[in-house]
Design an enzyme around this catalytic site. Structure first.
Site, PDB file in Angstrom:
ATOM      1  N   GLU A 115       0.877  -1.008   0.276  1.00 38.92           N
ATOM      2  CA  GLU A 115       0.031   0.075  -0.209  1.00 38.92           C
ATOM      3  C   GLU A 115       1.106   1.076  -0.394  1.00 38.92           C
ATOM      4  OE1 GLU A 115      -0.985   0.206   4.788  1.00 38.92           O
ATOM      5  OE2 GLU A 115      -1.935  -1.553   3.637  1.00 38.92           O
ATOM      6  N   LYS A 117       2.591   4.462   1.204  1.00 40.35           N
ATOM      7  CA  LYS A 117       2.808   5.494   1.820  1.00 40.35           C
ATOM      8  C   LYS A 117       3.111   6.491   2.295  1.00 40.35           C
ATOM      9  CE  LYS A 117       6.634   5.258   6.060  1.00 40.35           C
ATOM     10  NZ  LYS A 117       6.771   6.581   6.234  1.00 40.35           N
ATOM     11  N   ASP A 119       2.026  10.402   3.668  1.00 39.11           N
ATOM     12  CA  ASP A 119       2.603  11.500   4.073  1.00 39.11           C
ATOM     13  C   ASP A 119       2.291  12.241   4.871  1.00 39.11           C
ATOM     14  OD1 ASP A 119       5.331  12.392   4.368  1.00 39.11           O
ATOM     15  OD2 ASP A 119       5.494  13.756   2.922  1.00 39.11           O
ATOM     16  N   TYR A 227      -5.101   2.292   8.081  1.00 40.63           N
ATOM     17  CA  TYR A 227      -3.721   1.041   7.745  1.00 40.63           C
ATOM     18  C   TYR A 227      -3.443  -0.039   8.687  1.00 40.63           C
ATOM     19  CZ  TYR A 227      -0.707   3.889   9.830  1.00 40.63           C
ATOM     20  OH  TYR A 227       0.897   4.967  10.618  1.00 40.63           O
ATOM     21  N   LYS A 316      11.326   3.779   0.361  1.00 40.50           N
ATOM     22  CA  LYS A 316      10.853   4.994   0.387  1.00 40.50           C
ATOM     23  C   LYS A 316      11.638   5.623  -1.387  1.00 40.50           C
ATOM     24  CE  LYS A 316      11.227   7.259   4.048  1.00 40.50           C
ATOM     25  NZ  LYS A 316      10.826   8.062   5.845  1.00 40.50           N
ATOM     26  N   CYS A 418      19.303  45.545 -15.871  1.00 38.28           N
ATOM     27  CA  CYS A 418      19.760  44.552 -16.379  1.00 38.28           C
ATOM     28  C   CYS A 418      20.981  43.328 -15.509  1.00 38.28           C
ATOM     29  CB  CYS A 418      19.077  43.547 -17.687  1.00 38.28           C
ATOM     30  SG  CYS A 418      20.040  42.261 -18.375  1.00 38.28           S
ATOM     31  N   CYS A 421      22.937  43.380 -19.410  1.00 35.75           N
ATOM     32  CA  CYS A 421      22.581  44.424 -20.023  1.00 35.75           C
ATOM     33  C   CYS A 421      22.819  45.486 -19.878  1.00 35.75           C
ATOM     34  CB  CYS A 421      22.008  44.361 -20.960  1.00 35.75           C
ATOM     35  SG  CYS A 421      20.926  44.577 -21.189  1.00 35.75           S
ATOM     36  N   CYS A 436      13.268  42.754 -18.843  1.00 38.56           N
ATOM     37  CA  CYS A 436      14.635  43.629 -19.170  1.00 38.56           C
ATOM     38  C   CYS A 436      14.720  44.099 -20.853  1.00 38.56           C
ATOM     39  CB  CYS A 436      15.980  42.836 -19.015  1.00 38.56           C
ATOM     40  SG  CYS A 436      16.804  43.869 -21.067  1.00 38.56           S
ATOM     41  N   CYS A 442      20.688  42.731 -25.242  1.00 35.08           N
ATOM     42  CA  CYS A 442      21.035  42.261 -23.973  1.00 35.08           C
ATOM     43  C   CYS A 442      21.612  40.385 -24.281  1.00 35.08           C
ATOM     44  CB  CYS A 442      19.502  41.594 -23.337  1.00 35.08           C
ATOM     45  SG  CYS A 442      20.408  40.821 -21.335  1.00 35.08           S
TER      46      CYS A 442
HETATM   47  S1  IVH Z   1       1.983   0.255   8.901  1.00 37.54           S
HETATM   48  C1  IVH Z   1       4.217  -1.625  12.866  1.00 37.54           C
HETATM   49  N1  IVH Z   1       1.469   1.373   6.677  1.00 37.54           N
HETATM   50  O1  IVH Z   1       4.487   5.163   8.685  1.00 37.54           O
HETATM   51  C2  IVH Z   1       4.162   0.237  12.409  1.00 37.54           C
HETATM   52  N2  IVH Z   1       2.247   2.864   8.379  1.00 37.54           N
HETATM   53  O2  IVH Z   1       7.296   4.417   9.877  1.00 37.54           O
HETATM   54  C3  IVH Z   1       2.639   0.051  11.310  1.00 37.54           C
HETATM   55  N3  IVH Z   1       2.689   5.046   7.366  1.00 37.54           N
HETATM   56  O3  IVH Z   1       4.547   6.173  11.499  1.00 37.54           O
HETATM   57  C4  IVH Z   1       2.797   0.896  10.162  1.00 37.54           C
HETATM   58  N4  IVH Z   1       1.571   4.226   5.366  1.00 37.54           N
HETATM   59  O4  IVH Z   1       2.978   6.970  10.221  1.00 37.54           O
HETATM   60  C5  IVH Z   1       2.251   1.347   7.720  1.00 37.54           C
HETATM   61  N5  IVH Z   1       0.789   2.326   4.994  1.00 37.54           N
HETATM   62  C6  IVH Z   1       1.037   2.542   6.216  1.00 37.54           C
HETATM   63  C7  IVH Z   1       2.146   3.524   6.220  1.00 37.54           C
HETATM   64  C8  IVH Z   1       2.768   3.635   7.471  1.00 37.54           C
HETATM   65  C9  IVH Z   1       2.242   5.378   6.353  1.00 37.54           C
HETATM   66  C10 IVH Z   1       3.771   5.705   8.259  1.00 37.54           C
HETATM   67  C11 IVH Z   1       3.427   5.445  10.001  1.00 37.54           C
HETATM   68  C12 IVH Z   1       3.958   5.413  10.576  1.00 37.54           C
HETATM   69  C13 IVH Z   1       5.232   5.229   9.856  1.00 37.54           C
HETATM   70  C14 IVH Z   1       6.423   4.515  10.034  1.00 37.54           C
END
Ligand code: IVH
Length: 681
Positions: A115, A117, A119, A227, A316, A418, A421, A436, A442
């Protein structure tokens, strides 16, 4: 209204409002217009005001924020909120898969739930008997801050669980974030109000969630994705993480639609590549993907090592933002004279490359962000986008520590002349960009104009790149594109890193470019606002350079897609004597193009004739018909008079047609017009 009727109506409204909420915030499929939602919402609010005993903790009216807090109470997590180990290179992902297989003594490929990650920031949501009772931030993983009133305001977080099969006590985990579009709108709003803008969606989400006044949180567009599950996980009747996510979705939580189950390290890396491609189009920011062993019993077997699970890893993307120091602020002069402030940076690795310069866009942007030399700044480089300075880190601004907090460097101001020139720099009213005024005088503009002229899509002079253009201009060998045609093998061979053979090739390429097309030539002139497509349209419409050069702004607007702004820049370009000189020089140097179909011959056909267009023509747009008439030497008038030669009438022609009939003016249709243009009568 009796209390019993009110109670029944309130329950009905609560159910309906939550259904719409779910459809809108979780399924992304709105069911009713906002105004109707607001009406139902207000009805429930007034019922709850009249009968306060009807108010429940899960009422949608509780999403508007509560009384401000003095501080956030600490919240000890029943199950610690751990973090994930990171992988960056494919080899690290393969090593992770190998460790998993070793740990499970598996000889076959392992299934992984994968899935995005997100942010944002991690939160935990506790439900007792299906009711949302407590929410907290991650904090240090053991203890976070309780932010229940704030989390209640997030429409994507169910206040009561839907469906069935949830344990009496369950703690759902996920990420609070802000969608990119919501972030942009929020920052617009902040700017309009003169409030501080946020550097990125993550900061905006964190700042919005950690508000003691939950009414402020309620006014911020926060989203949530689930998640995982903390407390109560063992009581959910599922065997895999994938099934768990489906359960969470059924209970009303938003879950990523990009989630999947893949096999082995090949599957993991394939998913990483796929999401990497989708990333720019996703509505929210992600900083990688997360891989989790799909089978929950296998997750338990693998367990944890220190503060991270062995069964999961975060893969990442290279960081898109980094912090570095501003060493200086210069300005760059573009092809059309646009002056762009650029931050010179202490080299920093961001978005997968080392960055030493970042754009500051324009004067207002520098002022707004208040970027100064010596500041620490957040630099962003996403995908192929030019690196930009996002914001400064105010706490790190150097100060004259002993004598008050004056910053060491003054605010940035744009130079008045400028730097390349010395010509005056001007900035039109309502314009963000300063320019400019030196034009081809120029050297910066000249170099870029030459480079553009030689580009593949323009005159296509093979081998004339930016480095060479720079040398030619700096050595005073070339001032205008016309000078290129006077270059000889001898002069060129004298330049740095230029052998006899390359000089010969270049001279030949320049010679070859003499035979070109009118649209390439127009494009190559580098007229502001004239891209390739417009150049083609102009060539087609005028067929002849002199006609184009003589056209005024009105005549230019007869070309499809040429509006007043483009017309003005074309007219202004040809009005400049030095531009006309360059063109004359180029023609003299032998630059030529085949003369297109003699539109001029057609032009005579309607010379001296006045036409009026009315109604909707079956195939021609109004401005197309107008352009055709004008190209044939005719005039298109706005109203019918005795002097009108023809009225071209289409569908739903109104008073002009009547007038024509009254005055006995000839009325024709589109077919008739085309016949006229083809020389018929
Ligand atoms: S699972 C045991 N799934 O990533 C940890 N974390 O370093 C289980 N995060 O602070 C986390 N998307 O907030 C999981 N699909 C995802 C995620 C996710 C973002 C963040 C989470 C945590 C950090 C883990």
């Amino acid at each position: 209204m009796s209390a019993a009727v009110a109670a029944a109506r309130a329950a009905c409204l609560r159910g309906e409002l939550e259904r719409h909420n779910h459809a809108y915030y979780v399924l992304d499929q709105p069911t009713i217009p906002d105004a109707e939602y607001d009406q139902l919402f207000r009805e429930l609010q007034s019922l709850e005001n009249a009968f306060p005993e009807l108010l429940t903790a899960d009422s949608p009216t509780q999403r508007v924020g509560a009384a401000p807090l003095k501080e956030f109470p600490p919240h000890v997590h029943g199950v610690p909120m751990l973090s994930l180990n990171n992988a960056f290179a494919p080899a690290e992902v393969e090593a992770f898969d190998q460790r998993v297989r070793d740990g499970l003594e598996s000889i076959v490929a392992v299934d992984y739930a994968v899935e995005p990650k997100f942010d944002g920031l991690a939160i935990s949501l506790t439900y007792e008997n299906g009711l949302f009772v407590r929410g907290a931030t991650r904090g240090d993983g053991a203890t976070g801050e309780e932010v229940t009133p704030n989390l209640r305001t997030l429409r994507g977080i169910p206040l009561r669980l839907a469906g069935e099969g949830w344990p009496a006590l369950i703690e759902v985990r996920g990420e609070v974030l802000m969608f990119k579009a919501d972030f942009a709108r929020l920052n617009d709003r902040q700017r309009e109000r003169g409030d501080k803008e946020f550097a990125n969606p993550r900061n905006a989400a964190a700042g919005s969630l950690r508000q003691l006044d939950s009414k402020i949180t309620a006014s911020r567009p926060l989203s949530f994705f689930a998640y995982g599950v903390g407390l109560g996980a063992e009581a959910v009747a599922v065997k895999t993480h994938g099934e768990l996510m489906n359960k969470l979705a059924a209970w009303g939580f938003p879950v990523a639609s990009e989630r999947r189950v893949v096999q082995g390290s090949k599957g993991l890396l394939g998913y990483f590549a796929e999401i990497g491609e989708k990333r720019p189009g996703l509505p929210y920011d992600i900083d990688g993907v997360v891989y989790k062993v799909n089978r929950l019993d296998w997750q338990a077997m693998l367990g944890f090592v220190s503060r991270a699970p062995r069964f999961a890893i975060a893969h990442k993307f290279p960081a898109e933002e980094a912090t570095t120091e501003v060493l200086g602020i210069d300005v760059q002069v573009g092809r059309t004279g646009a002056i762009t402030p650029v931050a010179r940076l202490k080299p920093v690795f961001v978005g997968g490359v080392t960055v030493t310069n970042a754009t500051l866009h324009n004067e207002d942007e520098v002022r707004r962000k208040d970027v100064r030399v010596g500041d620490m700044v957040i630099v962003r480089r996403a995908g192929d986008v030019i690196p930009e300075v996002v914001a400064i880190v105010p706490e790190k601004r150097p100060t004259r520590d002993l004598f008050g907090g004056e910053p060491l460097h003054p605010p940035f101001t744009l130079p008045k002349s400028c730097p390349e020139c010395g010509s005056t720099v001007t900035r039109g009213e309502d314009e963000a960009i300063a320019r400019c005024t030196g034009g081809l005088y120029c050297p910066a503009q000249r170099k870029q104009a030459l480079w553009h002229f030689a580009a593949r899509r323009a005159m296509n002079i093979d081998g004339l790149g930016d480095k060479l253009v720079e040398q030619l201009v700096d050595a005073g060998l070339v001032h205008t594109p016309a000078d290129l045609y006077g270059l000889t093998v001898d002069t060129l061979a004298g330049l740095e890193r230029m052998g006899e053979k390359s000089a010969q090739n270049l001279v030949e390429a320049i010679e070859r470019s003499q035979q070109t097309t009118l649209s390439r030539f127009i494009y190559g002139l580098g007229i502001r606002n004239v891209g390739e497509a417009t150049a083609r349209d102009l060539a087609k419409h005028f067929a002849d350079l002199d006609a184009l050069m003589a056209a005024d702004a009105e005549a230019l607007q007869a070309v499809p897609d040429v509006g007043p702004v483009v017309a003005m820049s074309i007219a202004a370009f040809f009005a400049e004597a030095h531009n006309r000189d360059v063109i004359a020089g180029l023609r003299q140097a032998g630059v030529a193009w085949p003369i297109a179909e003699p539109v001029a011959a057609v032009a005579q056909l309607l010379a001296g004739k006045t036409l009026v267009l009315t109604g909707t023509l079956p195939t021609l747009k109004r401005d197309e018909a107008k352009a055709m008439v004008e190209a044939a030497g005719g005039k298109v008038a706005g109203s019918v008079s005795k002097k009108t030669d023809y009225v071209v009438a289409g569908e739903e022609a109104g008073s002009k047609l009547e007038k024509a009939l009254e005055l006995g003016v000839a009325v024709i249709d589109e077919a008739g017009l085309i016949q006229l243009l083809n020389g018929g009568v």
